[in-house]
Design a protein around this motif. Structure first.
Motif, PDB file in Angstrom:
ATOM      1  N   VAL A  20       0.853  -1.196   0.000  1.00 48.03           N
ATOM      2  CA  VAL A  20       0.000   0.000   0.000  1.00 48.03           C
ATOM      3  C   VAL A  20       0.885   1.241   0.000  1.00 48.03           C
ATOM      4  N   PRO A  21       0.327   2.397  -0.394  1.00 49.74           N
ATOM      5  CA  PRO A  21       1.107   3.641  -0.316  1.00 49.74           C
ATOM      6  C   PRO A  21       1.461   3.959   1.134  1.00 49.74           C
ATOM      7  N   ARG A  24      -1.356   8.404   1.627  1.00 46.95           N
ATOM      8  CA  ARG A  24      -2.330   8.689   0.572  1.00 46.95           C
ATOM      9  C   ARG A  24      -2.752  10.152   0.583  1.00 46.95           C
ATOM     10  N   THR A  25      -2.776  10.756   1.787  1.00 44.38           N
ATOM     11  CA  THR A  25      -3.248  12.126   1.922  1.00 44.38           C
ATOM     12  C   THR A  25      -2.395  12.855   2.939  1.00 44.38           C
ATOM     13  N   PRO A  32       2.196  12.337   0.492  1.00 42.02           N
ATOM     14  CA  PRO A  32       1.894  11.429  -0.622  1.00 42.02           C
ATOM     15  C   PRO A  32       3.062  11.314  -1.580  1.00 42.02           C
ATOM     16  N   THR A  36       6.113   3.130  -0.540  1.00 40.04           N
ATOM     17  CA  THR A  36       5.122   2.119  -0.179  1.00 40.04           C
ATOM     18  C   THR A  36       5.573   1.361   1.063  1.00 40.04           C
ATOM     19  N   GLU A 155      -4.962   6.605   7.689  1.00 38.03           N
ATOM     20  CA  GLU A 155      -4.267   5.722   6.751  1.00 38.03           C
ATOM     21  C   GLU A 155      -4.500   4.257   7.124  1.00 38.03           C
ATOM     22  N   ALA A 158      -7.745   3.113   5.764  1.00 36.93           N
ATOM     23  CA  ALA A 158      -7.640   2.925   4.314  1.00 36.93           C
ATOM     24  C   ALA A 158      -6.889   1.637   3.983  1.00 36.93           C
ATOM     25  N   ASP A 159      -5.939   1.264   4.833  1.00 38.68           N
ATOM     26  CA  ASP A 159      -5.207   0.009   4.627  1.00 38.68           C
ATOM     27  C   ASP A 159      -6.144  -1.192   4.696  1.00 38.68           C
TER      28      ASP A 159
END
Length: 290
Positions: A20-21, A24-25, A32, A36, A155, A158-159
């Motif tokens: 994952v990044p 992200r935000t 961002p 990763t 985050e 989101a993961d």
């Protein structure tokens, strides 16, 4: 991770990573495009030949606990078979925790904890030593390219969705205890369409007072309930008469004259001296009541 007796990787449990990044935000302070990271994931397959399409995702607490360490052995205990009778279980190792990459373990703080076990420092010196260790840990992480601002609950939530996407799950059921309950609330708020149901165990609310007094209030309430309920229970009161008085007297005694105990590291076998002060005794009681 250590699988329970009888569990076969690839048959009962499938393990892997989801990339994952790192950020992200910028909402949590991350940058961002800063690279990763890899999330370790274990899927405990349902015993059903036709499992339900929505798995149960288990979120560890802490923050910082390992889902793979915390839940795998628990789920292998007798009577737990119902958890995977109808659906898959998904264990997501949150970013920064033991089996994900990078693992953000502060070795400096762990070493300091061992160093201070047999010492009774004043508050000012204790805080200064801890700040020094935390600072060294932070500088080491930053120098290795870790974007510490990206390690936050937004985050993290989101993961979980990214893992669900990678595994092909449209909606999930969520279990979270302690910090895991807070993370589940982030999921419910940010991705309501992805959460079929949620179990919040020992709820940590999204909003706290802007100080740590709530912890002191909760500790005081827990002790009060313990003392009152023991006094009201004939068997407990007989076994531990005047539990409150005995406890508070022991705190006073340890404050004036700390006791030295010996603790053994179960992994290395090394033995350490622990100076048990009144404050440490109270803190340990809180952990036991947690």
């Amino acid at each position: 991770m250590e699988l329970p007796p009888g569990a076969v990787e690839g048959k009962h449990v499938s393990c892997g990573y989801v990339t994952v990044p790192q950020a992200r935000t910028t909402s949590g302070g991350g940058e961002p495009g800063s690279g990763t990271l890899r999330l370790a994931v274990a899927v405990i397959h349902s015993a059903s030949e036709h499992p339900e399409p929505d798995p149960l995702v288990m979120l560890a607490g802490g923050p910082g606990d390992s889902a793979l360490t915390s839940f795998v052995q628990l789920l292998a205990s007798p009577g737990m078979e119902g958890f995977w009778a109808e659906r898959d279980l998904v264990l997501v190792e949150q970013r920064g925790t033991r089996y994900s990459t990078p693992f953000l373990r502060c070795e400096e703080m762990s070493a300091l904890t061992l160093d201070l076990m047999d010492e009774d420092l004043g508050d000012e010196e204790d805080e200064a030593r801890k700040l020094e260790a935390w600072t060294a840990c932070r500088e080491r992480f930053v120098a290795s390219g870790v974007d510490l601002g990206a390690y936050n609950s937004v985050e993290n939530a989101a993961d979980v969705v990214a893992v669900a996407d990678a595994l092909g799950y449209d909606r999930v059921n969520v279990y979270g205890g302690s910090y895991g309950s807070l993370l589940a609330q982030h999921l419910m708020r940010d991705y309501p369409e992805r959460v079929r149901s949620a179990i919040l165990d020992a709820v940590s609310p999204l909003r706290h007072e802007p100080n740590l007094l709530y912890k002191a209030h909760a500790m005081d309430r827990a002790l009060r309930l313990l003392f009152d309920r023991c006094q009201e229970d004939p068997a407990c009161n007989e076994a531990y008469p005047d539990l409150e008085g005995v406890y508070l007297n022991l705190v006073d005694r340890l404050t004036l004259d700390p006791a030295t105990l010996q603790l053994q590291d179960p992994n290395s076998g090394e033995v350490y001296d622990l100076l048990l002060t009144g404050d440490r005794f109270v803190a340990q009681t809180r952990d036991l009541l947690y």
